[in-house]
Design an enzyme around this catalytic site. Structure first.
Site, PDB file in Angstrom:
ATOM      1  N   LEU A   7      11.699   6.960   4.389  1.00  0.00           N
ATOM      2  CA  LEU A   7      11.040   7.572   5.538  1.00  0.00           C
ATOM      3  C   LEU A   7      10.317   6.554   6.408  1.00  0.00           C
ATOM      4  O   LEU A   7      10.145   6.761   7.603  1.00  0.00           O
ATOM      5  CB  LEU A   7      10.025   8.625   5.061  1.00  0.00           C
TER       6      LEU A   7
ATOM      7  N   GLY B  67       5.501   0.099   5.468  1.00  0.00           N
ATOM      8  CA  GLY B  67       4.319  -0.565   6.008  1.00  0.00           C
ATOM      9  C   GLY B  67       3.985  -1.803   5.207  1.00  0.00           C
ATOM     10  O   GLY B  67       4.765  -2.236   4.348  1.00  0.00           O
ATOM     11  N   GLY B  68       2.822  -2.356   5.492  1.00  0.00           N
ATOM     12  CA  GLY B  68       2.426  -3.589   4.820  1.00  0.00           C
ATOM     13  C   GLY B  68       2.180  -3.424   3.334  1.00  0.00           C
ATOM     14  O   GLY B  68       2.305  -4.375   2.573  1.00  0.00           O
TER      15      GLY B  68
ATOM     16  N   GLY C 218       3.698  -0.927   1.341  1.00  0.00           N
ATOM     17  CA  GLY C 218       4.794  -0.359   0.568  1.00  0.00           C
ATOM     18  C   GLY C 218       5.745   0.470   1.418  1.00  0.00           C
ATOM     19  O   GLY C 218       5.668   0.485   2.648  1.00  0.00           O
TER      20      GLY C 218
ATOM     21  N   VAL D  81       7.817   4.341   1.881  1.00  0.00           N
ATOM     22  CA  VAL D  81       7.722   5.773   1.604  1.00  0.00           C
ATOM     23  C   VAL D  81       9.130   6.376   1.576  1.00  0.00           C
ATOM     24  O   VAL D  81       9.941   6.121   2.472  1.00  0.00           O
ATOM     25  CB  VAL D  81       6.870   6.490   2.663  1.00  0.00           C
TER      26      VAL D  81
ATOM     27  N   ASP E 149      -9.318   2.874   8.710  1.00  0.00           N
ATOM     28  CA  ASP E 149      -8.042   2.526   9.338  1.00  0.00           C
ATOM     29  C   ASP E 149      -7.448   3.728  10.077  1.00  0.00           C
ATOM     30  O   ASP E 149      -6.320   4.142   9.835  1.00  0.00           O
ATOM     31  CB  ASP E 149      -7.060   2.011   8.284  1.00  0.00           C
TER      32      ASP E 149
END
Length: 685
Positions: A351, A354-355, A357, A359, A478
């Site tokens: 899906l 990112g930094g 991991g 998904v 964040d």
């Protein structure tokens, strides 16, 4: 469970038996490893050696007798594991590394006292007259003698002598009850003699000769104490202990009494080579066996886990103990179930990435539901800290605008988080991918202003809950579009709590860190200079978020000037959305910032309210920013619209100096400040 997750010096991989074959020499190595969790059952009794009335009862090691019908004054006890640990060897400089974690429970009875200690000792028996302040470690005659052969980490519940800090501290003792290092737990939110479970971990690195000690309450959702060592100190254990040592616990009572018990205990060490012999027969037998078994293991592992995933387990404390110790929260998933759910993490189910991991979409057959499985990267610098933060923060929160964490898995080398699946995906993909489709003339469903306003209100509601509606308070740290997910009705769900931090006390206003956390364009200026995350830094991030949603313009466009697909041409001369919008606002043209794809179909008063609120949230002075509770009321029309200054205020902060000289204010122009943000922000996503 602690910052030892990423403790780099403990790079050993514990296994019960190792066989090393090189240069025709077979070397047999050994280590000590055991696990008693979640309780220590009665069938484990033969594994322990007891002294002075210590016992195993009620699913726990009773270091001093657990009986309220018998006199408990002036007692001492000791329990050690039956096998010794090979700590070091005479024919080499090697010292073992080890990690131990345990849950202790101390019930004060008559005033409470004296305490409990983890011990490494050459003697399995308990010294005579070692009750009271001696904690079963030494007695009055032997205190300070090098012949004792004992190193202890004490959990002291009574101030027994002048040098004791207080009646709630941890100390390191060497052949004496007088600690060479001790730290009070009063300000750590930990009370040893509270009848509540206390989680402790001790790690020793034989290479660097550094001991780290971590202590926290077992039922807390905050992980600060679990990520920061209470004590970190150099100590060469081989200078005080013989080669083979017992590991265990001692405890005592005095005129004041308590029940001292250990509810679970894990121990893992690296192997110390016992010796070597050249044996041709062993070579002929062992080498083929290792090749065949090793090849078979590799094939099996790669079939089960996918090619390229064969890496050594992390050298950390048992994360399961801390997570399972939570009384409420997400459930633990078996690794095999998540492998099956994601078709072995097939790329077709990916899906996003990112930094920290990747998904994957998954389907749980047992519950007949679709889920999103986040697989944290082995290369992620903060992988384990983020894993713990996610489970211990969002896992215990409940709000309609927060992503629901269903479960977790920590098995082999995998760190996995299981969330409810959001059908519409992340907001950034939807907002900016449709922007490209709009330019190419594709007739795709756009995010109407009604939907966008609802999304902004949903995120504001989530942050208001985190700051003022839950205990402990949580700072997200964040807030950005890619961390907002949309369900089938386009309702916003704030997620990704890998950087989130909870604060335990109502009077604690911030969380300090040595690393600047966040994403360029969303990070408040004061965070760059102080390293402090608080409610005001979240408000700043929300202000930027609201602007981006309304304008469909990236927060920081400094790296995208040539990308016409994700950048509005109107903004090419101003890289930062806050500066750009404030400039338009000063010229009385704030509505020119609105996403052109809306084609003017929006409530003008509502749009001005969102844009001006965004500017107010990004005020350079954090004290001038509204709280998220106020911001939510502004959005819903329950509070008056803020009136930001026409020009963006200069950023002012107190430049700290020595105590003999007053602090002096320093002014930083906005453009210089933004350059600082660009250069210093450590983007983790």
């Amino acid at each position: 469970m602690f910052s030892l997750y990423s403790f780099p010096s403990l790079a050993f991989s514990p296994k019960p038996i190792h066989l090393y074959v090189f240069l025709g020499v077979v070397i047999q190595a050994s280590c000590l490893q055991f696990k008693y969790y979640p309780s220590i059952t009665d069938d484990s009794r033969p594994d322990f050696l007891f002294a002075n009335g210590a016992n195993l009862a009620l699913g726990a090691l009773q270091i001093t007798p657990d009986s309220r019908n018998l006199p408990l004054k002036n007692l001492s006890g000791r329990v050690v594991y039956k096998d010794t640990l090979k700590l070091w060897r005479k024919n080499g400089p090697v010292i073992a590394s080890f990690t131990t974690s345990f849950i202790l429970n101390i019930v004060p009875l008559n005033g409470g006292g004296e305490g409990l200690a983890f011990i490494l000792t050459n003697n399995r028996t308990c010294p005579n007259d070692s009750y009271g302040q001696w904690l079963g470690i030494v007695n009055e005659k032997t205190n300070g003698s090098s012949l004792n052969g004992i190193v202890a980490v004490e959990f002291d519940t009574r101030k027994s002598y002048t040098a004791d800090l207080d009646d709630n501290h941890v100390g390191v003792d060497v052949n004496s009850i007088y600690s060479i290092n001790q730290v009070s737990l009063r300000k750590m939110g930990v009370t040893l003699a509270s009848t509540e479970d206390v989680l402790a971990s001790i790690q020793y690195d034989g290479k660097s000769k550094i001991m780290n000690i971590y202590v926290s309450m077992a039922n807390v959702s905050s992980s600060h104490n679990q990520l920061t060592p209470l004590i970190s100190m150099p100590i060469d254990l081989s200078q005080y202990l013989e080669e083979d040592v017992y590991v265990g616990f001692s405890a005592s009572t005095g005129n004041f009494t308590e029940l001292n018990c250990l509810k679970s205990w894990n121990f893992t060490s690296s192997g110390i080579e016992k010796g070597h012999k050249l044996q041709l027969l062993w070579i002929l037998i062992v080498i083929p066996v290792i090749i065949v078994c090793g090849g078979g293991f590799l094939c099996y592992h790669r079939r089960k886990m996918g090619s390229g995933n064969l890496v050594e387990p992390r050298p950390n404390v048992d994360i399961e103990m801390m997570l399972d110790g939570q009384t409420k929260g997400p459930r633990k998933f078996p690794l095999e179930e998540l492998i099956s759910a994601t078709a072995n993490f097939d790329r077709k189910n990916k899906l996003g990435q990112g930094g920290s991991g990747t998904v994957y979409k998954g389907f749980l057959k047992r519950t007949n539901e679709h889920v999103a499985v986040k697989r944290l990267s082995n290369e992620s610098r903060r992988g384990e800290q983020e894993f713990i933060s996610e489970v211990t923060t969002i896992g215990h929160l409940s709000h309609k605008n927060l992503v629901k964490l269903i479960g977790w898995c920590y098995e082999r080398v995998e760190l996995l988080l299981v969330y409810e699946l959001m059908p519409k995906g992340s907001l950034d993909k939807l907002l900016f991918s449709t922007q490209k489709q709009y330019k190419e003339g594709e007739d795709e469903e756009q995010l109407s202003w009604e939907k966008r306003h609802s999304i902004i209100c949903g995120v504001a509601s989530a942050l208001s809950y985190l700051h003022d509606g839950c205990r402990p308070r949580v700072f997200h740290r964040d807030v950005k579009l890619s961390n907002v997910m949309l369900d089938s009705d386009y309702s916003a769900r704030l997620g990704d709590f890998g950087l989130a931090r909870a604060v335990k006390r109502d009077d604690q206003t911030h969380h300090s860190t040595k690393v600047i956390a966040g994403t360029p364009g969303y990070v408040a200026p004061e965070h760059i200079l102080t390293g402090r995350a608080n409610a005001e830094t979240d408000v700043y991030g929300f202000g930027v978020f609201a602007m981006v949603v309304a304008c469909a313009r990236p927060a920081d466009n400094s790296n995208n000037n040539n990308n016409q697909d994700c950048c509005d041409e109107r903004a090419l001369n101003n890289n930062h959305i806050v500066d750009w919008l404030w400039d338009l606002y000063g010229k009385g043209k704030i509505l020119e910032a609105v996403d052109q794809r809306l084609k003017g179909e929006f409530d003008v008063e509502q749009m001005e309210r969102v844009l001006k609120l965004g500017l107010a949230c990004c005020h350079s002075n954090p004290n001038e920013r509204p709280s998220m509770k106020v911001a939510l009321r502004v959005l819903t029309g329950e509070a008056s619209l803020p009136d930001p200054p026409i020009e963006r205020p200069a950023f002012i902060w107190q430049l700290g100096t020595s105590t003999s000289m007053p602090s002096m204010p320093r002014i930083v122009p906005a453009v210089t400040l933004q350059e600082l943000l660009d250069n210093e922000v450590d983007s983790v996503h």
